[in-house]
Design an enzyme around this catalytic site. Sequence first.
Site, mmCIF file in Angstrom:
data_model
loop_
_atom_site.group_PDB
_atom_site.id
_atom_site.type_symbol
_atom_site.label_atom_id
_atom_site.label_comp_id
_atom_site.label_asym_id
_atom_site.label_seq_id
_atom_site.Cartn_x
_atom_site.Cartn_y
_atom_site.Cartn_z
ATOM 1 N N ASP A 30 52.466 42.457 57.085
ATOM 2 C CA ASP A 30 52.928 43.607 56.307
ATOM 3 C C ASP A 30 54.228 44.118 56.904
ATOM 4 O O ASP A 30 54.467 44.003 58.106
ATOM 5 C CB ASP A 30 51.874 44.723 56.268
ATOM 6 C CG ASP A 30 52.006 45.584 55.011
ATOM 7 O OD1 ASP A 30 51.217 45.390 54.059
ATOM 8 O OD2 ASP A 30 52.934 46.429 54.962
ATOM 9 N N THR A 86 52.864 45.634 42.677
ATOM 10 C CA THR A 86 53.674 45.459 41.465
ATOM 11 C C THR A 86 53.502 46.721 40.616
ATOM 12 O O THR A 86 52.896 46.682 39.542
ATOM 13 C CB THR A 86 53.235 44.220 40.651
ATOM 14 O OG1 THR A 86 51.794 44.243 40.501
ATOM 15 C CG2 THR A 86 53.629 42.931 41.331
ATOM 16 N N THR A 122 49.315 40.960 40.651
ATOM 17 C CA THR A 122 49.306 40.889 39.186
ATOM 18 C C THR A 122 50.747 40.894 38.697
ATOM 19 O O THR A 122 51.472 41.869 38.913
ATOM 20 C CB THR A 122 48.541 42.112 38.626
ATOM 21 O OG1 THR A 122 47.228 42.089 39.176
ATOM 22 C CG2 THR A 122 48.477 42.080 37.115
ATOM 23 N N GLU A 151 43.870 38.130 41.082
ATOM 24 C CA GLU A 151 42.698 38.695 41.763
ATOM 25 C C GLU A 151 41.980 39.672 40.822
ATOM 26 O O GLU A 151 42.618 40.489 40.184
ATOM 27 C CB GLU A 151 43.153 39.405 43.039
ATOM 28 C CG GLU A 151 42.034 39.978 43.853
ATOM 29 C CD GLU A 151 40.915 38.970 44.098
ATOM 30 O OE1 GLU A 151 41.187 37.886 44.622
ATOM 31 O OE2 GLU A 151 39.762 39.267 43.743
ATOM 32 N N ARG A 154 37.239 44.636 42.289
ATOM 33 C CA ARG A 154 37.271 46.067 41.985
ATOM 34 C C ARG A 154 37.206 46.841 43.287
ATOM 35 O O ARG A 154 36.360 46.526 44.141
ATOM 36 C CB ARG A 154 36.043 46.485 41.175
ATOM 37 C CG ARG A 154 35.973 46.003 39.769
ATOM 38 C CD ARG A 154 34.555 46.123 39.270
ATOM 39 N NE ARG A 154 33.638 45.346 40.108
ATOM 40 C CZ ARG A 154 32.308 45.373 40.006
ATOM 41 N NH1 ARG A 154 31.732 46.177 39.154
ATOM 42 N NH2 ARG A 154 31.548 44.623 40.789
ATOM 43 N N LYS A 207 45.023 37.431 33.719
ATOM 44 C CA LYS A 207 44.811 38.683 34.478
ATOM 45 C C LYS A 207 45.121 39.916 33.618
ATOM 46 O O LYS A 207 44.343 40.869 33.562
ATOM 47 C CB LYS A 207 45.680 38.668 35.745
ATOM 48 C CG LYS A 207 45.670 39.959 36.529
ATOM 49 C CD LYS A 207 44.295 40.315 37.071
ATOM 50 C CE LYS A 207 44.280 41.737 37.595
ATOM 51 N NZ LYS A 207 42.965 42.165 38.035
ATOM 52 N N HIS A 254 30.903 53.243 29.864
ATOM 53 C CA HIS A 254 30.519 54.566 30.345
ATOM 54 C C HIS A 254 31.613 55.554 29.933
ATOM 55 O O HIS A 254 32.726 55.508 30.455
ATOM 56 C CB HIS A 254 30.349 54.522 31.861
ATOM 57 C CG HIS A 254 29.663 55.730 32.400
ATOM 58 N ND1 HIS A 254 28.294 55.885 32.338
ATOM 59 C CD2 HIS A 254 30.140 56.849 32.966
ATOM 60 C CE1 HIS A 254 27.973 57.063 32.854
ATOM 61 N NE2 HIS A 254 29.079 57.653 33.242
ATOM 62 N N CYS A 263 45.289 50.000 38.721
ATOM 63 C CA CYS A 263 45.566 48.800 37.918
ATOM 64 C C CYS A 263 45.641 49.033 36.416
ATOM 65 O O CYS A 263 46.649 48.688 35.797
ATOM 66 C CB CYS A 263 44.523 47.732 38.230
ATOM 67 S SG CYS A 263 44.707 47.075 39.899
HETATM 68 P P1 NAD Z 1 49.177 48.038 47.964
HETATM 69 O O1 NAD Z 1 50.304 48.894 47.564
HETATM 70 O O2 NAD Z 1 47.903 48.654 48.454
HETATM 71 O O3 NAD Z 1 49.653 47.006 49.090
HETATM 72 C C1 NAD Z 1 50.850 46.313 49.060
HETATM 73 C C2 NAD Z 1 51.258 46.058 50.518
HETATM 74 O O4 NAD Z 1 52.339 45.123 50.539
HETATM 75 C C3 NAD Z 1 51.753 47.295 51.247
HETATM 76 O O5 NAD Z 1 51.017 47.454 52.444
HETATM 77 C C4 NAD Z 1 53.232 46.997 51.541
HETATM 78 O O6 NAD Z 1 53.684 47.537 52.768
HETATM 79 C C5 NAD Z 1 53.231 45.480 51.597
HETATM 80 N N1 NAD Z 1 54.517 44.806 51.341
HETATM 81 C C6 NAD Z 1 55.417 45.027 50.350
HETATM 82 N N2 NAD Z 1 56.448 44.174 50.448
HETATM 83 C C7 NAD Z 1 56.198 43.366 51.521
HETATM 84 C C8 NAD Z 1 56.886 42.284 52.132
HETATM 85 N N3 NAD Z 1 58.037 41.811 51.649
HETATM 86 N N4 NAD Z 1 56.339 41.721 53.239
HETATM 87 C C9 NAD Z 1 55.167 42.171 53.723
HETATM 88 N N5 NAD Z 1 54.470 43.191 53.186
HETATM 89 C C10 NAD Z 1 54.972 43.783 52.102
HETATM 90 O O7 NAD Z 1 48.853 47.131 46.680
HETATM 91 P P2 NAD Z 1 47.431 46.551 46.188
HETATM 92 O O8 NAD Z 1 46.620 47.612 45.531
HETATM 93 O O9 NAD Z 1 46.832 45.733 47.265
HETATM 94 O O10 NAD Z 1 47.926 45.572 45.010
HETATM 95 C C11 NAD Z 1 48.621 44.380 45.304
HETATM 96 C C12 NAD Z 1 48.673 43.569 44.019
HETATM 97 O O11 NAD Z 1 47.352 43.169 43.632
HETATM 98 C C13 NAD Z 1 49.233 44.317 42.812
HETATM 99 O O12 NAD Z 1 49.964 43.424 42.012
HETATM 100 C C14 NAD Z 1 48.000 44.763 42.082
HETATM 101 O O13 NAD Z 1 48.229 44.956 40.695
HETATM 102 C C15 NAD Z 1 47.077 43.593 42.308
HETATM 103 N N6 NAD Z 1 45.636 43.928 42.223
HETATM 104 C C16 NAD Z 1 45.175 45.081 42.776
HETATM 105 C C17 NAD Z 1 43.815 45.369 42.730
HETATM 106 C C18 NAD Z 1 43.273 46.666 43.312
HETATM 107 O O14 NAD Z 1 42.123 46.994 43.028
HETATM 108 N N7 NAD Z 1 44.034 47.393 44.113
HETATM 109 C C19 NAD Z 1 42.922 44.465 42.124
HETATM 110 C C20 NAD Z 1 43.434 43.277 41.602
HETATM 111 C C21 NAD Z 1 44.795 43.019 41.652
#
Ligand code: NAD
Length: 441
Positions: A30, A86, A122, A151, A154, A207, A254, A263
Amino acid sequence: MRIAMIGTGYVGLISGACFADFGHQVICVDKDADKVAALTRGEIPIFEPGLDALVASNIAAGRLAFTTDLAASVGKADAVFIAVGTPSRRGDGHADLSYVHAAAREIAAALAGFTVVVTKSTVPVGTGDEVERLIREANPAADVAIASNPEFLREGAAIRDFKFPDRIVIGTSDERARKVLGDVYRPLSLSQVPLMFTDRRTAELIKYAANAFLATKITFINEIADLAERVGADVQEVARGIGMDNRIGSKFLHAGPGFGGSCFPKDTRALVKIAQDYDVQLRIVEAVLGVNDHRKRAMARKVIAASGGAVRAKTLAILGLAFKPNTDDLRSSVAIDLVADMLKEGAQVTVYDPKAMEKAREANAIAGATFANSALEATQSAEALIIATEWPEFANVDLEVVKGKMTTPIIFDGRNLFDPETMGKLGFHYHSIGRARVTPH
Ligand code: NAD
């Protein structure tokens, strides 16, 4: 397999920890040095049931580590997963791909030996093509294949979802990439989880289509709830009655205050934008977005109506801040919007959430609200109680005690936690979603 996970947020951290638990060697990368330092000390930056133990055991087993050094991690990996955010791009609602593109450029420079770069974030259809273009432009000699692996976990049930998914979708036409990802997911395919191989663009669209469909299902039952209220029917029973039909299914029926979270809002918006780019109009998804936005405003009006027509200077207790139970994620939380709306209307708001209080304080999203130490404390002298998130502990609160603490026994239950009949007997004015309003018996 040696795996580098780029981005250690909700998805990256859970995926990384679960891959390590499958027996792979995982390094989570990260940009946020504080986050990496905390994780290395064993501190988990998010609340997700079971995650702390999973991370600790895999660190102890030497299979999981955290770093800010992307280049070193990518250089040693068989598979590099991009799991960066994203979010909605400010102004136009397209998915903001700047983090994905930046990660792709950084990865390109560090590739060594055959590597599969996998988008887990996503991303709009065609992003895999762009990631491939960026990587080949930056490093023409790289031996690389680009795949999509969306992914579906949930939050709140993320580890279970990752380890026992309904399916794994892998989008690539590269045979070597299929083999590597088949090996990455072997522990799941051995336990009969279907691995669906498809092309990259189809995987990307699966997705968004999945999230838009689920958001549509929620929005559908929410509108039926409005009708149920008017015609004197019970939406819970309607949902049960239609959900028992296998063609419909009982999940995501629900009724509530509208969908929120990290999301559904951003992904439905992004899907509409993707379609517009290709001159296609997704009228159903557009309607879902419109109905959901309208619903959030309507909820605030309903709370005001339930509280006697105005909330100015009234003391309100709001239980729940996270967008759903078992997470501390506040992104696009309907509960936060509701608290903000009530503060704007001049109410004195006391809030409580079992896990999301610290994040709410830090985010400063509801400045002016008072933070209580428990659900019961929040209800002290309240003139109305609003249930905004269905944490199990709220369903188990002692309602006699709550009634004794409140100045007026009005409950607006946005999550249908209680039985209306019982609430009437207990002496509450009880308002819920898609069910008859109840006055004290
Ligand atoms: P998040 O914001 O919690 O985490 C993203 C992380 O990426 C952050 O910690 C950020 O510091 C790091 N980051 C950004 N640019 C970087 C780089 N160049 N190098 C290293 N680290 C970097 O996001 P999230 O909720 O985990 O979502 C990530 C993706 O997964 C999104 O596209 C989201 O739509 C998708 N997604 C999320 C969920 C969910 O429930 N949160 C479920 C399915 C899919």
